[in-house]
Design a protein around this motif. Structure first.
Motif, PDB file in Angstrom:
ATOM      1  N   PRO A 109       0.976  -1.005  -0.072  1.00 14.42           N
ATOM      2  CA  PRO A 109       0.089   0.010   0.122  1.00 14.42           C
ATOM      3  C   PRO A 109       1.088   1.208   0.011  1.00 14.42           C
ATOM      4  CG  PRO A 109       0.098  -0.854   2.186  1.00 14.42           C
ATOM      5  CD  PRO A 109       0.629  -1.908   1.195  1.00 14.42           C
ATOM      6  N   VAL A 110       0.159   2.305   0.000  1.00 15.62           N
ATOM      7  CA  VAL A 110       0.728   3.658  -0.130  1.00 15.62           C
ATOM      8  C   VAL A 110       1.502   3.827   1.187  1.00 15.62           C
ATOM      9  CG1 VAL A 110       0.579   6.365  -0.044  1.00 15.62           C
ATOM     10  CG2 VAL A 110      -0.924   4.772  -1.355  1.00 15.62           C
ATOM     11  N   PRO A 111       2.970   4.185   0.839  1.00 19.74           N
ATOM     12  CA  PRO A 111       3.876   4.417   2.024  1.00 19.74           C
ATOM     13  C   PRO A 111       3.506   5.702   2.881  1.00 19.74           C
ATOM     14  CG  PRO A 111       5.192   4.884   0.139  1.00 19.74           C
ATOM     15  CD  PRO A 111       3.877   4.300  -0.230  1.00 19.74           C
ATOM     16  N   ALA A 112       3.687   5.688   4.226  1.00 18.48           N
ATOM     17  CA  ALA A 112       3.611   6.903   5.044  1.00 18.48           C
ATOM     18  C   ALA A 112       4.547   7.911   4.446  1.00 18.48           C
ATOM     19  CB  ALA A 112       4.191   6.769   6.497  1.00 18.48           C
ATOM     20  N   PRO A 113       4.104   9.168   4.380  1.00 19.76           N
ATOM     21  CA  PRO A 113       4.810  10.320   3.733  1.00 19.76           C
ATOM     22  C   PRO A 113       6.060  10.605   4.589  1.00 19.76           C
ATOM     23  CG  PRO A 113       2.583  10.812   4.164  1.00 19.76           C
ATOM     24  CD  PRO A 113       2.932   9.728   4.725  1.00 19.76           C
ATOM     25  N   ASP A 114       6.124  10.371   5.638  1.00 14.23           N
ATOM     26  CA  ASP A 114       7.482  10.840   6.606  1.00 14.23           C
ATOM     27  C   ASP A 114       8.235   9.635   7.021  1.00 14.23           C
ATOM     28  OD1 ASP A 114       6.825  13.719   6.284  1.00 14.23           O
ATOM     29  OD2 ASP A 114       6.217  13.678   8.438  1.00 14.23           O
ATOM     30  N   ALA A 115       9.597   9.680   6.731  1.00 13.27           N
ATOM     31  CA  ALA A 115      10.507   8.657   7.308  1.00 13.27           C
ATOM     32  C   ALA A 115      11.140   8.863   8.503  1.00 13.27           C
ATOM     33  CB  ALA A 115      11.549   8.616   6.256  1.00 13.27           C
ATOM     34  N   ALA A 116      11.383   9.979   8.823  1.00 12.28           N
ATOM     35  CA  ALA A 116      12.206  10.093  10.234  1.00 12.28           C
ATOM     36  C   ALA A 116      10.929  10.219  11.394  1.00 12.28           C
ATOM     37  CB  ALA A 116      13.082  11.293  10.223  1.00 12.28           C
ATOM     38  N   ARG A 117      11.184   9.524  12.499  1.00  8.66           N
ATOM     39  CA  ARG A 117      10.110   9.364  13.593  1.00  8.66           C
ATOM     40  C   ARG A 117      10.830   9.431  14.763  1.00  8.66           C
ATOM     41  NH1 ARG A 117       7.301   4.473  11.010  1.00  8.66           N
ATOM     42  NH2 ARG A 117       6.314   5.312   9.072  1.00  8.66           N
ATOM     43  N   ARG A 140      -0.686  10.272  12.774  1.00  7.49           N
ATOM     44  CA  ARG A 140       0.135  11.365  12.450  1.00  7.49           C
ATOM     45  C   ARG A 140       1.520  11.084  12.759  1.00  7.49           C
ATOM     46  NH1 ARG A 140      -4.345  14.117  15.765  1.00  7.49           N
ATOM     47  NH2 ARG A 140      -5.687  14.599  14.344  1.00  7.49           N
ATOM     48  N   TRP A 141       1.833  10.271  13.745  1.00 10.02           N
ATOM     49  CA  TRP A 141       3.107   9.729  14.099  1.00 10.02           C
ATOM     50  C   TRP A 141       3.890   9.094  13.059  1.00 10.02           C
ATOM     51  CZ3 TRP A 141       5.066   4.685  14.709  1.00 10.02           C
ATOM     52  CH2 TRP A 141       6.176   4.404  15.437  1.00 10.02           C
ATOM     53  N   LEU A 142       2.973   8.373  12.013  1.00 14.05           N
ATOM     54  CA  LEU A 142       3.395   7.476  10.820  1.00 14.05           C
ATOM     55  C   LEU A 142       3.739   8.599   9.819  1.00 14.05           C
ATOM     56  CD1 LEU A 142       0.964   4.723  10.570  1.00 14.05           C
ATOM     57  CD2 LEU A 142       3.400   4.358  11.423  1.00 14.05           C
ATOM     58  N   GLY A 143       3.156   9.828   9.841  1.00 13.26           N
ATOM     59  CA  GLY A 143       3.377  10.887   8.676  1.00 13.26           C
ATOM     60  C   GLY A 143       2.383  11.427   8.203  1.00 13.26           C
ATOM     61  N   PHE A 144       1.163  10.814   8.466  1.00 12.11           N
ATOM     62  CA  PHE A 144      -0.087  11.619   7.862  1.00 12.11           C
ATOM     63  C   PHE A 144      -0.865  12.621   8.855  1.00 12.11           C
ATOM     64  CE2 PHE A 144       0.073   7.031   6.627  1.00 12.11           C
ATOM     65  CZ  PHE A 144      -0.255   7.306   5.244  1.00 12.11           C
ATOM     66  N   ARG A 145       0.188  13.879   8.627  1.00 18.00           N
ATOM     67  CA  ARG A 145       0.117  14.994   9.420  1.00 18.00           C
ATOM     68  C   ARG A 145      -1.348  15.543   9.583  1.00 18.00           C
ATOM     69  NH1 ARG A 145       4.012  13.564  12.757  1.00 18.00           N
ATOM     70  NH2 ARG A 145       5.953  13.633  11.993  1.00 18.00           N
ATOM     71  N   ASP A 146      -2.165  15.438   8.246  1.00 17.55           N
ATOM     72  CA  ASP A 146      -3.411  16.247   8.178  1.00 17.55           C
ATOM     73  C   ASP A 146      -4.504  15.503   8.394  1.00 17.55           C
ATOM     74  OD1 ASP A 146      -2.085  18.671   7.556  1.00 17.55           O
ATOM     75  OD2 ASP A 146      -1.848  17.872   5.281  1.00 17.55           O
TER      76      ASP A 146
END
Length: 240
Positions: A109-117, A140-146
């Motif tokens: 599936p679509v990867p999370a937008p952000d890599a650094a967590r 949001r922690w995965l990178g889906f900020r909105d």
């Protein structure tokens, strides 16, 4: 590209042009049900869940999945099912090294937008609202900020929305059923979004199987508010 065919209503003998919709495969390619040209429409006299789906193969990645059965409404009041060509058998591709059939890898599936967590800090769950908040916090922690929670809980089963993502949160003490997974998947199709489900009590076996087939990520959440991936699509979302 979708091909327009002529479909005749057997009730009033009116012929209609029909263009099937295209759906996004998990590999990103559009999938169009292959119609049978010139075949008359089949009047829908009763409905069952099995009749609402048709097996279609993606022309890009060759992955098979169930998609909504094409239908057409005639002005005479008859609803017509549009005939879809059955799948041709997949021809095995011999490997020059070993001889057996090569297996086509399943698209992720679509990867999370952000890599650094940063390290994840869970949100304790005491109420159903806490469960939704915990899922939103995790996404949001995965990178889906909105990712946001709709102001009103609608009947479509979507509790959280964000660019490229829809999510359902089940805080009941019963395993999530197949229909909830299918509804979320269809909501994702309408916006070309990935789907994720968070559950406190796990999933029915057919719900887990369906989610794996259609690309919906499944997570189980304990009362500390820590989601754990339950299928390959959830694992792919969780990877940085």
């Amino acid at each position: 590209m979708s091909e327009t065919v002529r479909v005749e209503c057997p009730e009033c003998r009116t012929t209609h042009p029909y263009t099937p919709p295209a759906y996004p495969c998990v590999c990103g390619a559009p999938v169009v049900p292959p119609l049978v040209p010139g075949a008359p429409g089949e009047p829908v006299t009763h409905r069952s869940w099995a009749d609402e789906w048709v097996r279609v193969r993606c022309g890009a990645c060759r992955r098979e999945a169930d998609w909504p059965q094409p239908e057409l409404g005639c002005p005479c009041g008859t609803v017509l099912r549009v005939r879809v060509r059955p799948l041709d058998p997949v021809q095995p591709t011999p490997s020059p090294e070993t001889g057996p059939t090569r297996r086509i890898p399943r698209p992720a599936p679509v990867p999370a937008p952000d890599a650094a967590r940063e390290p994840y800090r869970p949100v304790t769950i005491r109420t159903a609202r806490d469960a939704v908040d915990a899922a939103a916090h995790y996404l949001r922690w995965l990178g889906f900020r909105d990712v946001v929670r709709p102001e009103e809980r609608l009947a479509d089963g979507v509790d959280l929305r964000g660019p490229g993502l829809v999510a359902h949160v089940d805080a009941t003490t019963r395993p999530v059923e197949l229909r909830a997974v299918e509804c979320l998947w269809l909501n994702g199709l309408s916006t070309s979004s990935a789907g994720a489900v968070f559950a406190l009590a796990g999933y029915a076996p057919d719900a887990r199987s369906c989610a794996e087939d259609v690309g919906v990520a499944l997570f189980v959440v304990d009362l500390t508010g820590t989601p754990q991936p339950l299928n390959t699509h959830a694992e792919a979302l969780q990877r940085p």
